[in-house]
Design an enzyme around this catalytic site. Structure first.
Site, PDB file in Angstrom:
ATOM      1  N   TYR A 128       0.867  -1.183   0.000  1.00  0.00           N
ATOM      2  CA  TYR A 128       0.000   0.000   0.000  1.00  0.00           C
ATOM      3  C   TYR A 128       0.901   1.229   0.000  1.00  0.00           C
ATOM      4  O   TYR A 128       1.638   1.466   0.957  1.00  0.00           O
ATOM      5  CB  TYR A 128      -0.886  -0.031   1.242  1.00  0.00           C
ATOM      6  CG  TYR A 128      -1.895   1.079   1.360  1.00  0.00           C
ATOM      7  CD1 TYR A 128      -2.777   1.376   0.321  1.00  0.00           C
ATOM      8  CD2 TYR A 128      -2.005   1.814   2.536  1.00  0.00           C
ATOM      9  CE1 TYR A 128      -3.720   2.380   0.449  1.00  0.00           C
ATOM     10  CE2 TYR A 128      -2.952   2.813   2.677  1.00  0.00           C
ATOM     11  CZ  TYR A 128      -3.804   3.090   1.628  1.00  0.00           C
ATOM     12  OH  TYR A 128      -4.744   4.090   1.758  1.00  0.00           O
ATOM     13  N   LYS A 178     -11.412  17.552  15.740  1.00  0.00           N
ATOM     14  CA  LYS A 178     -10.595  16.915  14.701  1.00  0.00           C
ATOM     15  C   LYS A 178     -10.500  17.882  13.528  1.00  0.00           C
ATOM     16  O   LYS A 178     -11.374  17.879  12.644  1.00  0.00           O
ATOM     17  CB  LYS A 178     -11.204  15.580  14.260  1.00  0.00           C
ATOM     18  CG  LYS A 178     -10.888  14.444  15.229  1.00  0.00           C
ATOM     19  CD  LYS A 178     -11.104  13.079  14.622  1.00  0.00           C
ATOM     20  CE  LYS A 178     -10.128  12.746  13.540  1.00  0.00           C
ATOM     21  NZ  LYS A 178      -8.723  12.630  13.976  1.00  0.00           N
ATOM     22  N   ASP A 198      -8.582  14.432   8.295  1.00  0.00           N
ATOM     23  CA  ASP A 198      -8.341  13.126   8.901  1.00  0.00           C
ATOM     24  C   ASP A 198      -9.646  12.560   9.454  1.00  0.00           C
ATOM     25  O   ASP A 198     -10.258  13.139  10.338  1.00  0.00           O
ATOM     26  CB  ASP A 198      -7.307  13.280  10.018  1.00  0.00           C
ATOM     27  CG  ASP A 198      -7.185  12.045  10.886  1.00  0.00           C
ATOM     28  OD1 ASP A 198      -7.402  10.937  10.364  1.00  0.00           O
ATOM     29  OD2 ASP A 198      -6.862  12.205  12.080  1.00  0.00           O
ATOM     30  N   HIS A 252      -9.927   9.330  10.700  1.00  0.00           N
ATOM     31  CA  HIS A 252      -9.707   8.245  11.660  1.00  0.00           C
ATOM     32  C   HIS A 252      -9.993   8.788  13.061  1.00  0.00           C
ATOM     33  O   HIS A 252      -9.139   9.401  13.694  1.00  0.00           O
ATOM     34  CB  HIS A 252      -8.282   7.708  11.552  1.00  0.00           C
ATOM     35  CG  HIS A 252      -8.050   6.920  10.305  1.00  0.00           C
ATOM     36  ND1 HIS A 252      -7.683   7.509   9.119  1.00  0.00           N
ATOM     37  CD2 HIS A 252      -8.153   5.592  10.049  1.00  0.00           C
ATOM     38  CE1 HIS A 252      -7.555   6.569   8.181  1.00  0.00           C
ATOM     39  NE2 HIS A 252      -7.838   5.403   8.718  1.00  0.00           N
ATOM     40  N   TYR A 263     -11.861  -4.313   7.046  1.00  0.00           N
ATOM     41  CA  TYR A 263     -10.565  -3.963   7.627  1.00  0.00           C
ATOM     42  C   TYR A 263     -10.704  -2.848   8.663  1.00  0.00           C
ATOM     43  O   TYR A 263     -10.240  -2.957   9.799  1.00  0.00           O
ATOM     44  CB  TYR A 263      -9.595  -3.517   6.520  1.00  0.00           C
ATOM     45  CG  TYR A 263      -8.285  -2.984   7.064  1.00  0.00           C
ATOM     46  CD1 TYR A 263      -7.240  -3.852   7.357  1.00  0.00           C
ATOM     47  CD2 TYR A 263      -8.105  -1.627   7.317  1.00  0.00           C
ATOM     48  CE1 TYR A 263      -6.049  -3.383   7.885  1.00  0.00           C
ATOM     49  CE2 TYR A 263      -6.917  -1.146   7.848  1.00  0.00           C
ATOM     50  CZ  TYR A 263      -5.891  -2.026   8.135  1.00  0.00           C
ATOM     51  OH  TYR A 263      -4.730  -1.556   8.674  1.00  0.00           O
ATOM     52  N   HIS A 264     -11.360  -1.756   8.262  1.00  0.00           N
ATOM     53  CA  HIS A 264     -11.425  -0.586   9.137  1.00  0.00           C
ATOM     54  C   HIS A 264     -12.398  -0.778  10.293  1.00  0.00           C
ATOM     55  O   HIS A 264     -12.344  -0.054  11.284  1.00  0.00           O
ATOM     56  CB  HIS A 264     -11.787   0.654   8.319  1.00  0.00           C
ATOM     57  CG  HIS A 264     -10.820   0.910   7.207  1.00  0.00           C
ATOM     58  ND1 HIS A 264     -11.014   0.404   5.943  1.00  0.00           N
ATOM     59  CD2 HIS A 264      -9.647   1.580   7.182  1.00  0.00           C
ATOM     60  CE1 HIS A 264      -9.992   0.760   5.184  1.00  0.00           C
ATOM     61  NE2 HIS A 264      -9.151   1.461   5.900  1.00  0.00           N
TER      62      HIS A 264
END
Length: 654
Positions: A15, A528, A532, A534, A169-170
């Site tokens: 990746y 935040k 981003d 996440h 995945y996340h």
């Protein structure tokens, strides 16, 4: 003597993408020369969220977590001298997936490729973006429609392309248990298949369903994770057979790619991450009947920052040694008939079916987004609590912490640093692109795209026309925003205290004492800034602060520094910023200046993220009161720091 027949190795990917299209192209060609067998493209956050590099929200984010792609010229440069008709390319892109695929197809046509032979994947899973990754743009229903547009177009024009990775995945990165990861991913797949079924003839649906692939996570509990993959195989087969009536077993194969867990990589003793990555890879390679079709591994130093080419090579060599030196690929499935494995697989399937039934009672994944988000935040809080209480051992973090200095950490901090000048250079290239194009052709292409979106037509053909006309990423996404609207996902953090307050009495008493001195409840603003998405760390900080008795303000992701400063003016006693994309220096610089201009310099600001030591010193020099990185895993220590910062100010006021 007969020669042993070996299975074909999985696709070996890394990746990758950073700084500029030209620099990323050199990285790709270098990795291919080292034996990588497929490409996996990382895009920067402005590209992922539909902004050009010159947008205000792109400040500090350009080229940080991936490559910036603003237009066809950038995409040409990204794949220069890489024949796309011979490549298998995975693009981690979601909200702007139709656009990036359109650019890819346009470049392939320029190279003279037969588009029908192109192989690869766009991630294109918006539901998990609302739950964990945060790069969504539009509301769920139009986003689902765009996923369908890509799948329908690919089925007829690019039949070897996977139009969607259902991406669990996340979910694991956000704290999902194995049962939640199975259920939430399969509920997402169901929503997508239900969207696709009316778009094609009944006899064509099985082949279309067969093009839906998955992208999963594999954590350190590798036996459970291997059982999870076997459960995925069974549950996917069951879903396609029973719900959709697909009779051909070939169309029910569970096809998936994987990146092993990044959540468990540690800043402390980062060299240990090499072993973690290798062990996690076992979960998706050992079992032949549940083996990944493509594997990409993180680098050992990703908890510290952006990996260098050598770091990525080290991870790639891991895959090559497993695939080419060992005898793994010479054997049938090693676990068929194993009673312990079969028992665990059945337990996971039973738990996933129960959660799937629960989601079904809510009307499916689209209607259950807020519920799923809340469950993930709760599960992640439980995971972190187990680490804090030493119930879950993390070597080098909460046990076996005595260590020698790592020789892998050199003068550059063991990571790659993106040149700050890169952003302005990218903006200059964007300006030159706009100056050289045919603006009338651009406007015509955008008008056709907008009309197609308004009329509910498939947007892929007009998007490809936009790509060829010179439209930019921001201009394409602006049409989607105008037609479909924008969306703010749930935070998963309610105002109500949870039942996870055991061991917090001393901190709660301290919060009450400071609140009495202030004459009001201690108020903590969690922000935040930037792009981003996440948000796991910010959510857990807000979650714990709430349970410690603080009044919390947390409005989720993607806020400008101006918006956070305005919120701080509403009575915040401490401001906490979470920035994981590497853009902390420019964003905090803007934030501190705006706090000063607003007369709020007296409010302490704390910052958390993947922040190198040198950057932490710069942030402190700007006036940041505390800086936290992944090594600061004890949330109660952070809570005590917040109380102390406010208490000092309260005493000074008295």
């Amino acid at each position: 003597m007969t020669e042993t027949i070996k299975d074909k190795p999985w696709l070996i990917r890394t990746y990758a993408g950073h700084s500029t299209a030209k620099a990323s192209n050199a990285l790709y060609r270098g990795n291919l020369a080292k034996g990588q067998t497929g490409l996996s493209v990382a895009f920067d956050l402005p590209t992922q969220t539909g902004y050009d590099s010159d947008h205000i929200l792109a400040r500090g984010e350009v080229g940080k977590v991936g490559v910036p792609i603003c237009h066809l010229g950038d995409m040409r440069a990204l794949f220069d001298d890489i024949p796309l008709d011979k490549m298998n390319t995975s693009m981690t892109i979601n909200a702007t997936a139709p656009w990036l695929l359109a650019l890819y197809i346009a470049v392939a046509e320029e190279q003279g490729a037969d588009v029908s032979t192109l192989q690869g994947t766009v991630q294109n899973d918006l539901i998990k973006e609302y739950l964990s990754r945060g790069t969504y743009i539009c509301p769920p229903k139009p986003s689902l429609k765009m996923i369908g547009d890509v799948a329908e177009y690919c089925y007829t024009k690019v039949p070897k392309w996977n139009p969607m990775n259902v991406c669990s995945y996340h979910l694991q990165e956000a704290g999902a248990t194995p049962e939640q990861e199975l259920a939430f991913a399969l509920a997402t797949a169901t929503a997508v298949l239900d969207e696709l079924k009316p778009r094609v003839a009944d006899e064509d649906f099985p082949a279309l369903a067969a093009r839906i692939s998955f992208f999963v996570n594999a954590g350190i509990r590798f036996v459970t994770e291997m059982c999870k993959m076997r459960a995925f195989v069974d549950l996917w087969d069951e879903l396609l057979r029973d719900r959709y009536g697909i009779t051909d077993a070939r169309h029910r194969r569970f096809r998936y790619g994987v990146q092993v867990n990044s959540l468990g990589l540690t800043e402390q003793q980062p060299e240990n991450n090499v072993y973690r990555i290798l062990i996690e890879m076992l979960a998706v390679t050992l079992s032949k009947n549940a083996r990944a079709r493509a594997v990409q591994l993180p680098a050992w130093n990703e908890a510290l920052g952006l990996p260098r080419p050598w770091d990525q090579q080290w991870s790639m060599r891991m895959q090559q040694i497993m695939a080419y030196e060992t005898d793994l690929l010479e054997f049938d499935d090693l676990f068929d008939g194993n009673p312990a494995v079969d028992r665990k697989v059945e337990i996971l399937k039973e738990g996933a079916r129960a959660e799937l039934a629960n989601l079904g009672s809510m009307g499916g994944a689209i209607n259950a987004i807020e519920y799923m988000k809340g469950r993930l935040v709760d599960s992640n809080a439980e995971r972190i609590g187990r680490i804090e209480r030493n119930e879950t051992v993390v070597v080098g973090v909460n046990r076996f912490t005595a260590t020698e200095p790592s020789p892998l950490m050199d003068e550059d901090g063991g990571i790659m640093v993106v040149d700050p000048a890169t952003e302005q250079e990218q903006i200059d290239r964007l300006s030159a692109w706009k100056a050289d194009r045919d603006n009338a052709a651009v406007e015509t292409a955008l008008a056709r795209l907008r009309a197609a979106a308004k009329d509910g037509l498939n947007i892929m053909e007009p998007s490809i026309a936009c790509a060829k006309a010179g439209v930019t990423t921001g201009e394409w996404a602006a049409q989607m925003r105008a037609v479909y609207g924008e969306y703010r996902g749930p935070t998963g953090v309610s105002k109500s205290r949870s039942n996870k307050t055991e061991g917090l009495d001393d901190i709660r008493d301290a919060v009450n004492l400071v609140s009495d001195r202030l004459g009001k409840r201690l108020r903590f603003l969690v922000g935040k800034p930037g792009l981003d998405g996440h948000s796991n760390g910010a959510e857990q900080i807000a979650f714990r602060a709430r349970d410690c008795g603080m009044e919390i303000d947390y409005e989720g992701i993607r806020l400008t520094p101006e918006e956070i400063v305005r919120a701080a003016g509403n009575g915040a006693h401490v401001v906490g910023l979470s920035i994981l994309s590497g853009s902390h220096i420019p964003l905090v610089q803007d934030m501190m200046q705006l706090m000063k201009e607003a007369g709020l310099s007296h409010i302490p600001v704390i910052v958390g993220g993947i922040i190198p030591d040198e950057d932490a010193k710069k942030l402190s020099a700007m006036g940041v009161a505390k800086v936290y990185t992944p090594k600061d895993f004890e949330l109660n220590t952070i809570m005590k720091d917040i109380v102390t910062l406010v208490d000092l100010r309260a005493v000074a006021a008295e």
